[in-house]
Write an enzyme that holds these catalytic residues in place. Sequence first.
Site, PDB file in Angstrom:
ATOM      1  N   ASP A  63      64.479  94.094  48.659  1.00 40.30           N
ATOM      2  CA  ASP A  63      63.077  93.683  48.713  1.00 40.30           C
ATOM      3  C   ASP A  63      62.965  92.163  48.643  1.00 40.30           C
ATOM      4  OD1 ASP A  63      64.047  93.810  46.076  1.00 40.30           O
ATOM      5  OD2 ASP A  63      62.126  94.425  45.231  1.00 40.30           O
ATOM      6  N   ARG A  64      63.768  91.554  47.764  1.00 37.20           N
ATOM      7  CA  ARG A  64      63.770  90.088  47.680  1.00 37.20           C
ATOM      8  C   ARG A  64      64.338  89.474  48.965  1.00 37.20           C
ATOM      9  NH1 ARG A  64      66.868  88.754  42.281  1.00 37.20           N
ATOM     10  NH2 ARG A  64      66.282  86.596  42.777  1.00 37.20           N
TER      11      ARG A  64
END
Length: 243
Positions: free
Chosen positions: A99-100
């Site tokens: 996600d990052r």
Amino acid sequence: MQLLIEAGNTYVKVAQLFDDGNFELLGRYPSRKLEMVLEPLLEKGINRIVFASVGPVEVDNSIQRIAQLANIPVMQVKTLRKDFGVKNAYAEYQYLGVDRWLTLVAIRQEFKKPTVIVDIGTALTFDVLSEDGKHLGGWIAPGYQLMMKSVLENTTKVFSDREHSDAITFADNTADGLKNGCRAALLGLIEYGLSQARDKLKAEPEVILCGGGVRHLPVSWAKHYRHRSELVVEGLALYAKCR
């Protein structure tokens, strides 16, 4: 048309990517209802499913199985050492949450300048990206609700009873004291991180705020920065279009 799925621990976000490159967010659903959500969508001429997951492997397996039963190709996006102009800071690059990673990739396409991304959900993540696309690392900390829950579940005489106001002031009661203390912790971490980022970047960074937890920051403070809501899905769309 391609289907984009951002899978978390409890919920999944689903979007459809059209042939013209635009995407539409269809909704956020409990992971346990994934099959019910996808079944009618797969009948609409989906060419491929592209997904990323920070949730349990059971969710990943469900997506793979649903795609296989529908005879639809599937691509799981994972964190890489380098891609789309972003260089991962982690020596063991695969351990940076996807996600990052997708957030960094999405932002890099728009801003070719020093950037700080603050994403506040269950956890707060703080990431720094240099002008040349090098990820300089970041932090992970509890989000507002997680901090609140930790205190409430581990004390007997501390409580919270209602939504907080906008200002972060010294409180004259326990409920507001807890809420404002947790919010001040978030804000203090961000402010300290921005100070560290300025020193490391030798420049004033573009600051991007995202995630539902941004609402716990004072509006008068947050209004000075950019707000984005679907950076992970934007990153997924980029992979769907280019890979």
